[in-house]
Write a protein that holds these residues in place. Sequence first.
Motif, PDB file in Angstrom:
ATOM      1  N   VAL A 141       0.919  -1.127  -0.423  1.00 41.63           N
ATOM      2  CA  VAL A 141      -0.093  -0.115   0.315  1.00 41.63           C
ATOM      3  C   VAL A 141       0.877   0.757  -0.013  1.00 41.63           C
ATOM      4  O   VAL A 141       1.483   1.472   0.740  1.00 41.63           O
ATOM      5  CB  VAL A 141      -0.778  -0.234   1.037  1.00 41.63           C
ATOM      6  CG1 VAL A 141      -1.993   1.002   1.524  1.00 41.63           C
ATOM      7  CG2 VAL A 141      -1.526  -1.512   1.269  1.00 41.63           C
ATOM      8  N   TRP A 187       1.025   5.806  -0.140  1.00 41.41           N
ATOM      9  CA  TRP A 187       0.110   6.826  -0.118  1.00 41.41           C
ATOM     10  C   TRP A 187       0.890   8.047  -0.669  1.00 41.41           C
ATOM     11  O   TRP A 187       1.685   7.789  -0.478  1.00 41.41           O
ATOM     12  CB  TRP A 187      -0.086   7.315   1.144  1.00 41.41           C
ATOM     13  CG  TRP A 187      -1.064   6.183   2.047  1.00 41.41           C
ATOM     14  CD1 TRP A 187      -0.375   4.601   2.647  1.00 41.41           C
ATOM     15  CD2 TRP A 187      -2.208   5.840   2.107  1.00 41.41           C
ATOM     16  NE1 TRP A 187      -1.234   3.803   2.977  1.00 41.41           N
ATOM     17  CE2 TRP A 187      -2.557   4.240   3.248  1.00 41.41           C
ATOM     18  CE3 TRP A 187      -3.005   6.578   2.036  1.00 41.41           C
ATOM     19  CZ2 TRP A 187      -3.782   4.729   3.659  1.00 41.41           C
ATOM     20  CZ3 TRP A 187      -4.624   6.637   2.114  1.00 41.41           C
ATOM     21  CH2 TRP A 187      -4.756   5.380   3.534  1.00 41.41           C
ATOM     22  N   VAL A 205      -4.707   6.485  -3.300  1.00 42.51           N
ATOM     23  CA  VAL A 205      -3.672   5.660  -2.563  1.00 42.51           C
ATOM     24  C   VAL A 205      -3.639   4.370  -4.003  1.00 42.51           C
ATOM     25  O   VAL A 205      -4.212   3.887  -4.313  1.00 42.51           O
ATOM     26  CB  VAL A 205      -4.806   4.584  -1.577  1.00 42.51           C
ATOM     27  CG1 VAL A 205      -4.674   3.293  -1.286  1.00 42.51           C
ATOM     28  CG2 VAL A 205      -4.925   6.241  -0.614  1.00 42.51           C
TER      29      VAL A 205
END
Length: 366
Positions: A22, A24, A48
């Motif tokens: 993940v 950002w 994201v």
Amino acid sequence: MKRILFTTTAIVAFAGAAAADVSWSGSAELGHNDDINGGLYADGDLDVTMSQELDNGVTAGVTFGFDLEDASADTLDTDGNFHADDNFTLFLESDMASLYYGDTPFAAETYWNGVTNMEEDSFSEADGEVVLRGAMSYGGFDFGISNVVHNDKFALGGTGSGEVDQLSLGAAGEINGVSVTFGYQEEAENDFDGNGDFNGAEVYGLSVGTTVGGADVLFAYASDDGEESIGLQGSYAVAPGVTLTAFYVSESRPVDPTDTDIDEDGEDNYGLAASYANGPISVDAFYHDGGDEDAGVNVSYDVGNGLGLLAGWSDDDGQYVAAEYDLGGGAAFVASYAEDEDNNQNDEIGPQEYLHGTTVALTLSF
């Protein structure tokens, strides 16, 4: 419909993936502008990306974002929950082939490389439409195929049932030092509102480029619903840091005698450009004539210690002066004054897209 597809596809793509990657990223700006916003303003974006490498070498993922500007009106529902922007994309990627669904460019616009100011290479450019696109690489070429996916929000006459429209094809590669690009799109059954760059006509084009005597030369042909553009462009480094570019495009579209615009569709297009870069100074200047009459220059000077000075002007765009100070860590302080040539206060002026009027702002990126 969109949120259901997003949820179910994400579940399928990430089922059993306990440790997906993940990442950002985002940006924010706090500033004061005396014309556009009438005082203090703030906006921000948060993006994201979640991805997971599968056992077969394919990477599955999804990207989406939140627009934090004027959240009460644009991104919150009646329950106070954030809604994702329209920039969501689902993807499957590998070394040989990939598949994308959502906010992704059409195939033709992805690979096409034409001569400056060709009128008939007007391939649709995605801006808000939902797109299904496949891509693959083979024998030194990249290929792509795409369709628009109809939905109620963007399609005029769309049913919202997910039907596809306007097949688009593209390819780009190199053969023995000669670069080749190709684009094709079929005629669309429906136009799309909210996007002035969507062209419902059948368009196709072919371009080839190579180096001759130290000059980069590009030849391109394009046809839009039977009207043709034939263009030639060349760039040559005449001295260290100095590059000159010239282009000429023959247009077959008849000139409309009732058109009162300065720019006349159908006239041949031609122009010159010069760029100079030496140490802290860079200068870009251009002159266009024929169907597109414009001229301008952009100058930047790196003072040092993070401070840069910029100025520019063009007939169509307007003029600006600015100072940008790099604060480090993705932060910068910007002060600018910009004025649109047509006094259109909604235009963003210059390559840096400064706001009309006087602006001071703190920008952040992460």
